[in-house]
Motif scaffolding. Structure first.
Motif, short mmCIF file in Angstrom:
data_model
loop_
_atom_site.label_atom_id
_atom_site.label_comp_id
_atom_site.label_asym_id
_atom_site.label_seq_id
_atom_site.Cartn_x
_atom_site.Cartn_y
_atom_site.Cartn_z
N PRO A 136 -21.78 -0.16 24.77
CA PRO A 136 -21.64 -0.53 23.35
C PRO A 136 -22.90 -0.33 22.52
O PRO A 136 -22.81 -0.03 21.34
N GLU A 137 -24.05 -0.48 23.13
CA GLU A 137 -25.31 -0.26 22.41
C GLU A 137 -25.45 1.19 21.98
O GLU A 137 -25.86 1.47 20.85
N GLU A 138 -25.09 2.11 22.86
CA GLU A 138 -25.17 3.53 22.50
C GLU A 138 -24.10 3.89 21.46
O GLU A 138 -24.35 4.68 20.56
N LEU A 139 -22.92 3.29 21.56
CA LEU A 139 -21.88 3.51 20.56
C LEU A 139 -22.34 3.01 19.20
O LEU A 139 -22.15 3.69 18.18
N PHE A 140 -22.97 1.85 19.16
CA PHE A 140 -23.51 1.31 17.91
C PHE A 140 -24.52 2.28 17.31
O PHE A 140 -24.49 2.57 16.10
#
Length: 166
Positions: A136-140
Motif C-alpha cells: 500500500p505504501e508504494e501504491l500511495f
C-alpha cells in the motif's frame, strides 16, 4: 469551454494487491478563476467503498451535478474493484486504473508510465517479510506522483491532492 470543464477536476483510482487507492485534486474553480483550494471530491460510502465526483457543481452549498464518477472499493476476499461511468451511466471497468476530469489525458499518460501490476517492489525477504505491508505504501506513492504530475499540466485542476488507500 465545455460545461463539464467549468469547475475543472482530476480523479484517479488505481488497484494494488488486495487494496486500492483513489485520489483527486483540491481545486474548485469557475473556469480559470480559483474559488477554493481544499475542495473534497471524494466521498466515503462505507469503510470499503469510495466515490469521486468530477464535473460541474451547482454551488458550494447546494447540490452537485456530476458527469464522470470514479468508483473504487473492495469486494469479496479483499478483491479491488474500480470503474468510471460516462455521462449517461455506462460503466467502464478496469483492472489497473481509471481516470476522470479535465486532467484525464495527462492522468492516462502518467498512470500508464508509473503503474506496475500488483505494485510489488523487489525487496529482500529479510527487509520485508510481509509483502502486503509494503504494497500500500508504494501504491500511495505511485498514485500521488501520477496525480501531481498530471495536475501540473492542466490549468483547471491542481492545488495538491487528497489520497485514500484502502
Amino acid at each position: 469551454m465545455s460545461i463539464t470543464e467549468y469547475n475543472g477536476s482530476a480523479l484517479v483510482a488505481m488497484v494494488g494487491k488486495n487494496c486500492f487507492a483513489i485520489a483527486s485534486d483540491r481545486r474548485l474553480g469557475v473556469q480559470l478563476q480559483t474559488v477554493a483550494t481544499d475542495f473534497k471530491r471524494i466521498s466515503q460510502v462505507h469503510d470499503r467503498l469510495f466515490i469521486g465526483l468530477s464535473g460541474i457543481r451547482g454551488s458550494c452549498f447546494g447540490t452537485s451535478c456530476t458527469s464522470f464518477p470514479v468508483i473504487a472499493g473492495l469486494g469479496d476476499e479483499d478483491k479491488p474493484f474500480i470503474c468510471t461511468m460516462d455521462s449517461i451511466g455506462a460503466k467502464e471497468l478496469a483492472k489497473d486504473f481509471v481516470v476522470a476530469g479535465t486532467a484525464s489525458e495527462s492522468l492516462y499518460g502518467a498512470c500508464e508510465a508509473m503503474f506496475k501490476p500488483d505494485m510489488v517492489t523487489e525487496r529482500s525477504p529479510i527487509s520485508c517479510t510481509l509483502l502486503s505491508l509494503c504494497e500500500p505504501e508504494e501504491l500511495f506513492e505511485t498514485v500521488s506522483q501520477a496525480l501531481l504530475s498530471s495536475v501540473d499540466r492542466d490549468c483547471l485542476s491542481g492545488w495538491g491532492g487528497h489520497v485514500f488507500v484502502v
